[in-house]
Scaffold this motif. Sequence first.
Motif, PDB file in Angstrom:
ATOM      1  N   ASP A  19      43.247  44.568  48.006  1.00  0.00           N
ATOM      2  CA  ASP A  19      43.532  43.144  47.570  1.00  0.00           C
ATOM      3  C   ASP A  19      43.812  43.559  46.098  1.00  0.00           C
ATOM      4  O   ASP A  19      43.222  44.154  45.426  1.00  0.00           O
ATOM      5  N   ASP A  62      40.083  36.437  52.022  1.00  0.00           N
ATOM      6  CA  ASP A  62      39.204  37.434  52.887  1.00  0.00           C
ATOM      7  C   ASP A  62      37.906  36.759  52.964  1.00  0.00           C
ATOM      8  O   ASP A  62      37.327  36.768  53.961  1.00  0.00           O
ATOM      9  N   SER A  75      46.139  35.792  44.707  1.00  0.00           N
ATOM     10  CA  SER A  75      44.958  35.784  43.791  1.00  0.00           C
ATOM     11  C   SER A  75      45.562  35.247  42.433  1.00  0.00           C
ATOM     12  O   SER A  75      46.634  35.353  41.963  1.00  0.00           O
TER      13      SER A  75
END
Lengths: 119, 107
Positions: free
Chosen positions: B1, A62, B97
Amino acid sequence: QVQLVESGGGVVQPGRSLRLSCAASGFIFSTYGMHWVRQAPGKGLEWVAVIWFDGRNKYYADSLKGRFTISRDNSKNTLYLQIETLKAEDSAVYYCARAPSGTYGMDVWGQGTTVTVSS
Amino acid sequence: DIQMTQSPSSLSASVGDRVTITCRASDTISTYLNWYQQKPGKAPKLLISGASTLQGGVPSRFSGSGSRTDFTLTISSLQPEDFATYYCQQAYNTPLSFGGGTKVEIK
């Protein structure tokens, strides 16, 4: 053997752009998704982007959307990362990595190319 | 997220010790969890995928477990070549991530 070799890093002034390359060999490049991952000096790993095997789908962290563009040329077995408007915080080792079929893992990594953003 | 939190961030251990590293996801990720080992100046190496599947060539002293949000990497008997930094990574959805890393040092 299966190999990924990054290139294109160096010392770049803030605000300039840069294109990194990742040359693949030893496997059928056009059948694998590919990632870029970066690591700032002394810091942890940061995922940057992934591109599907055919280039149709691309996804980005992002915080990096807009300045980073991932692409590939399957005829040249090469992955790219275009970085625009470089900032000091983009200084890092940039790794390319292969995604095992059907997953978002990273099973083969290159040795990395170092980008230093400095005036 | 999805955020990944590893603990501890570092640990000191002796050869032969049993070492456990934990990784917690901020949302459920089923078993879409990978573990990597990184030595100084080198690229990361995939050790375990799918939370518990050992990659080829990785010694059996390494094992992984867990599902949904809580995961563990265990080294049953630490060897000199295991001193490194370990990262977990969620492969459930984008943006992908990594955890912050766990540095395993010699006591």
